[in-house]
Design a protein around this motif. Structure first.
Motif, mmCIF file in Angstrom:
data_model
loop_
_atom_site.group_PDB
_atom_site.id
_atom_site.type_symbol
_atom_site.label_atom_id
_atom_site.label_comp_id
_atom_site.label_asym_id
_atom_site.label_seq_id
_atom_site.Cartn_x
_atom_site.Cartn_y
_atom_site.Cartn_z
ATOM 1 N N ALA A 107 0.828 -1.203 0.000
ATOM 2 C CA ALA A 107 0.000 0.000 0.000
ATOM 3 C C ALA A 107 0.865 1.257 0.000
ATOM 4 O O ALA A 107 0.526 2.255 -0.654
ATOM 5 C CB ALA A 107 -0.931 -0.002 1.205
ATOM 6 N N ALA A 108 1.999 1.231 0.731
ATOM 7 C CA ALA A 108 2.904 2.388 0.745
ATOM 8 C C ALA A 108 3.442 2.662 -0.650
ATOM 9 O O ALA A 108 3.503 3.814 -1.099
ATOM 10 C CB ALA A 108 4.046 2.128 1.726
ATOM 11 N N ARG A 109 3.824 1.607 -1.348
ATOM 12 C CA ARG A 109 4.353 1.775 -2.708
ATOM 13 C C ARG A 109 3.250 2.300 -3.641
ATOM 14 O O ARG A 109 3.491 3.182 -4.474
ATOM 15 C CB ARG A 109 4.881 0.441 -3.211
ATOM 16 C CG ARG A 109 5.519 0.505 -4.600
ATOM 17 C CD ARG A 109 6.279 -0.768 -4.935
ATOM 18 N NE ARG A 109 5.420 -1.954 -4.875
ATOM 19 C CZ ARG A 109 5.454 -2.856 -3.900
ATOM 20 N NH1 ARG A 109 6.309 -2.715 -2.896
ATOM 21 N NH2 ARG A 109 4.655 -3.911 -3.926
ATOM 22 N N ALA A 110 2.033 1.768 -3.494
ATOM 23 C CA ALA A 110 0.923 2.213 -4.337
ATOM 24 C C ALA A 110 0.611 3.688 -4.101
ATOM 25 O O ALA A 110 0.308 4.433 -5.040
ATOM 26 C CB ALA A 110 -0.308 1.359 -4.066
ATOM 27 N N LEU A 111 0.684 4.121 -2.845
ATOM 28 C CA LEU A 111 0.421 5.524 -2.523
ATOM 29 C C LEU A 111 1.478 6.434 -3.129
ATOM 30 O O LEU A 111 1.164 7.465 -3.730
ATOM 31 C CB LEU A 111 0.358 5.709 -1.004
ATOM 32 C CG LEU A 111 0.043 7.123 -0.494
ATOM 33 C CD1 LEU A 111 -1.314 7.595 -1.011
ATOM 34 C CD2 LEU A 111 0.085 7.169 1.025
ATOM 35 N N LYS A 112 2.727 6.044 -3.007
ATOM 36 C CA LYS A 112 3.819 6.879 -3.529
ATOM 37 C C LYS A 112 3.808 6.900 -5.059
ATOM 38 O O LYS A 112 4.186 7.908 -5.672
ATOM 39 C CB LYS A 112 5.160 6.373 -3.023
ATOM 40 C CG LYS A 112 5.339 6.425 -1.512
ATOM 41 C CD LYS A 112 5.049 7.811 -0.942
ATOM 42 C CE LYS A 112 6.026 8.870 -1.407
ATOM 43 N NZ LYS A 112 5.732 10.193 -0.798
ATOM 44 N N GLU A 113 3.403 5.811 -5.673
ATOM 45 C CA GLU A 113 3.371 5.747 -7.142
ATOM 46 C C GLU A 113 2.080 6.311 -7.728
ATOM 47 O O GLU A 113 1.899 6.303 -8.954
ATOM 48 C CB GLU A 113 3.564 4.297 -7.597
ATOM 49 C CG GLU A 113 4.947 3.739 -7.266
ATOM 50 C CD GLU A 113 5.085 2.269 -7.634
ATOM 51 O OE1 GLU A 113 4.082 1.679 -8.090
ATOM 52 O OE2 GLU A 113 6.186 1.722 -7.459
ATOM 53 N N LYS A 114 1.196 6.774 -6.873
ATOM 54 C CA LYS A 114 -0.063 7.404 -7.287
ATOM 55 C C LYS A 114 -0.894 6.488 -8.198
ATOM 56 O O LYS A 114 -1.462 6.930 -9.192
ATOM 57 C CB LYS A 114 0.198 8.737 -7.983
ATOM 58 C CG LYS A 114 0.918 9.766 -7.126
ATOM 59 C CD LYS A 114 1.114 11.077 -7.863
ATOM 60 C CE LYS A 114 1.850 12.085 -6.993
ATOM 61 N NZ LYS A 114 2.051 13.381 -7.719
ATOM 62 N N VAL A 115 -0.971 5.231 -7.820
ATOM 63 C CA VAL A 115 -1.713 4.290 -8.663
ATOM 64 C C VAL A 115 -3.207 4.585 -8.677
ATOM 65 O O VAL A 115 -3.928 4.130 -9.578
ATOM 66 C CB VAL A 115 -1.467 2.833 -8.216
ATOM 67 C CG1 VAL A 115 -0.008 2.458 -8.298
ATOM 68 C CG2 VAL A 115 -2.011 2.594 -6.813
ATOM 69 N N SER A 116 -3.695 5.350 -7.701
ATOM 70 C CA SER A 116 -5.119 5.671 -7.637
ATOM 71 C C SER A 116 -5.486 6.892 -8.476
ATOM 72 O O SER A 116 -6.660 7.283 -8.499
ATOM 73 C CB SER A 116 -5.540 5.919 -6.185
ATOM 74 O OG SER A 116 -4.878 7.053 -5.652
ATOM 75 N N GLU A 117 -4.529 7.485 -9.178
ATOM 76 C CA GLU A 117 -4.802 8.722 -9.910
ATOM 77 C C GLU A 117 -5.953 8.587 -10.908
ATOM 78 O O GLU A 117 -6.817 9.483 -10.974
ATOM 79 C CB GLU A 117 -3.531 9.195 -10.631
ATOM 80 C CG GLU A 117 -3.487 10.704 -10.865
ATOM 81 C CD GLU A 117 -3.439 11.499 -9.561
ATOM 82 O OE1 GLU A 117 -3.841 12.672 -9.578
ATOM 83 O OE2 GLU A 117 -3.031 10.949 -8.521
ATOM 84 N N PRO A 118 -6.046 7.496 -11.689
ATOM 85 C CA PRO A 118 -7.218 7.372 -12.584
ATOM 86 C C PRO A 118 -8.538 7.330 -11.821
ATOM 87 O O PRO A 118 -9.538 7.906 -12.280
ATOM 88 C CB PRO A 118 -6.952 6.048 -13.314
ATOM 89 C CG PRO A 118 -5.474 5.857 -13.259
ATOM 90 C CD PRO A 118 -5.066 6.421 -11.923
ATOM 91 N N ASP A 119 -8.540 6.680 -10.660
ATOM 92 C CA ASP A 119 -9.765 6.642 -9.848
ATOM 93 C C ASP A 119 -10.106 8.016 -9.302
ATOM 94 O O ASP A 119 -11.283 8.378 -9.182
ATOM 95 C CB ASP A 119 -9.601 5.648 -8.696
ATOM 96 C CG ASP A 119 -9.611 4.204 -9.165
ATOM 97 O OD1 ASP A 119 -10.227 3.927 -10.209
ATOM 98 O OD2 ASP A 119 -8.995 3.359 -8.486
ATOM 99 N N VAL A 120 -9.080 8.793 -8.940
ATOM 100 C CA VAL A 120 -9.300 10.153 -8.437
ATOM 101 C C VAL A 120 -9.933 11.015 -9.515
ATOM 102 O O VAL A 120 -10.933 11.723 -9.284
ATOM 103 C CB VAL A 120 -7.972 10.771 -7.956
ATOM 104 C CG1 VAL A 120 -8.157 12.259 -7.651
ATOM 105 C CG2 VAL A 120 -7.447 10.032 -6.728
ATOM 106 N N GLU A 121 -9.384 10.962 -10.707
ATOM 107 C CA GLU A 121 -9.921 11.760 -11.814
ATOM 108 C C GLU A 121 -11.350 11.339 -12.150
ATOM 109 O O GLU A 121 -12.218 12.188 -12.394
ATOM 110 C CB GLU A 121 -9.015 11.617 -13.037
ATOM 111 C CG GLU A 121 -7.630 12.222 -12.836
ATOM 112 C CD GLU A 121 -6.712 11.958 -14.013
ATOM 113 O OE1 GLU A 121 -7.178 11.347 -15.011
ATOM 114 O OE2 GLU A 121 -5.531 12.355 -13.948
ATOM 115 N N ALA A 122 -11.598 10.035 -12.146
ATOM 116 C CA ALA A 122 -12.947 9.547 -12.438
ATOM 117 C C ALA A 122 -13.936 9.994 -11.368
ATOM 118 O O ALA A 122 -15.077 10.369 -11.669
ATOM 119 C CB ALA A 122 -12.936 8.026 -12.550
ATOM 120 N N ALA A 123 -13.504 9.962 -10.097
ATOM 121 C CA ALA A 123 -14.379 10.372 -8.999
ATOM 122 C C ALA A 123 -14.744 11.844 -9.099
ATOM 123 O O ALA A 123 -15.910 12.224 -8.903
ATOM 124 C CB ALA A 123 -13.705 10.081 -7.664
#
Length: 374
Positions: free
Chosen positions: A50-66
């Motif tokens: 989860a730390a790596r996912a947060l730093k790599e901004k893997v949620s960015e597409p979900d953020v934009e979609a939201a």
């Protein structure tokens, strides 16, 4: 208020979840500082993945979609930072940091009562759920359930049209409807009630999502009413979560021959309140003052707030059919058993059962069984 993008990024990062999100807040004071922290600082709190996912901004597409989704009419993002985030849910422990909301967000300020039960409910159970839900909504309680088949569906249907209406907490992304048969119901909820989800857009109905959904249902409500449930029903999970959160747990008893009542009987043995009427429920969770909410749609039928509606039998039934109905009781029963009980032929009994079924007084069940509905 303007929603910090860091909040969205952390809330939508896979593997963090409500508990991990809370750890980040407690450790760094605010989420922006947590997002800026090093992986070395993050890993003890949320784990390396989860730390790596947060730093790599893997949620960015979900953020934009939201953000794009929330710009549509009737759609919004609700966070723990918002004044209208339900206090009961916030205090229940591991509160979702982000909720997708579609519909009447003002319902979140209303007192709520959860109603849950079996996906494979009997016709009698469905009728009870609708009647109780309508009565509770007329008494001022917003009914919250999970949009599943069976009792959940009946609970939403019963409350729609009342001023207090109903909230559906779903186990998918808010842009998905599960089960698909409830698509029309979901659209009504988006107009007349409220849909809530903690999952990213596009999330499929994964098995692990539904206990999380149940936690939200239990956290929102003052009490949890179980209408029908077998001993392995997910409704018992919701009831357990409600009890752990200090909420009232109530259950409607059923026939000892009905497998869908055994979960309710277990809850009653364990201390749940046995309820038979809406009045019984109100005695446990409290009566409310007059509501200022306006009714959204005319009710299809007036249901007294303190009792389940029991319609009169229709005119025109033959005397023998009425006698058969009276002899059925409310347990599922075989046609052959009725024939023996009344001293009639199987052909005569089936003819009368058809008459009663067409009148809406009974329902056919698997295995050539029948059950009285009213």
């Amino acid at each position: 208020m303007t929603l910090p993008v860091e909040w969205l990024r952390a809330a939508l990062t896979p593997g963090i979840g409500p508990a991990g999100f809370l750890k980040l807040i407690q450790a760094f004071g605010d989420i922006a500082a947590a997002v800026s922290a090093s992986p070395h600082q993050l890993e003890p709190l949320i784990g390396p993945a989860a730390a790596r996912a947060l730093k790599e901004k893997v949620s960015e597409p979900d953020v934009e979609a939201a953000l794009a989704w929330a710009s549509q009419p009737g759609c919004s993002l609700l966070t723990l930072l918002d004044a209208d985030y339900p206090a009961q849910l916030a205090e229940a422990g591991a509160a979702p940091p982000l909720l997708f909301a579609r519909g009447r967000r003002e319902l979140l300020s209303r007192p709520m009562l959860a109603m849950v039960g079996s996906r494979n409910a009997t016709p009698q159970g469905l009728g009870i759920a609708r009647d109780f839900s309508a009565g509770l909504a007329e008494s001022g309680y917003t009914v919250v359930s999970g949009l599943a088949s069976g009792i959940d569906t009946a609970a939403h249907e019963g409350a729609l049209g009342s001023a207090a209406s109903t909230v559906a907490v779903i186990g998918t992304g808010i842009d998905r409807v599960y089960p698909s048969a409830n698509r029309a119901l979901a659209h009504r909820l988006a107009e007349e009630g409220l849909l809530l989800s903690e999952f990213p857009l596009g999330m499929q109905p994964l098995a692990e999502n539904f206990p999380r959904r149940n936690r939200i249902i239990a956290g929102l409500a003052r009490g949890c009413l179980v209408v029908e449930a077998n001993v392995k029903s997910g409704s018992l999970i919701t009831a357990r979560l409600a009890a752990e959160a200090g909420r009232e747990v109530l259950a409607i008893p059923g026939s000892i021959h009905n497998a869908q009542a055994r979960g309710c009987h277990r809850l009653i043995k364990e201390g749940a309140k046995l309820v038979e009427t809406v009045e019984d429920v109100l005695e446990e969770v409290g009566r409310l003052g007059p509501t200022r909410l306006r009714r959204r749609t005319p009710p299809s039928a007036a249901v007294p707030p303190t009792a389940v509606a029991m319609p009169e039998l229709p005119d025109g039934l033959s005397d023998t059919a009425q006698r058969l109905l009276e002899s059925m009781g409310y347990d599922p029963i075989l046609a052959d058993t009725l024939a023996d009980r009344l001293g009639l032929t199987a052909g005569d009994v089936y003819a009368m059962l058809l008459e009663l079924e067409l009148a809406g007084l009974i329902a056919g069940l698997p295995g050539q069984r029948f059950q009285r509905l009213r």
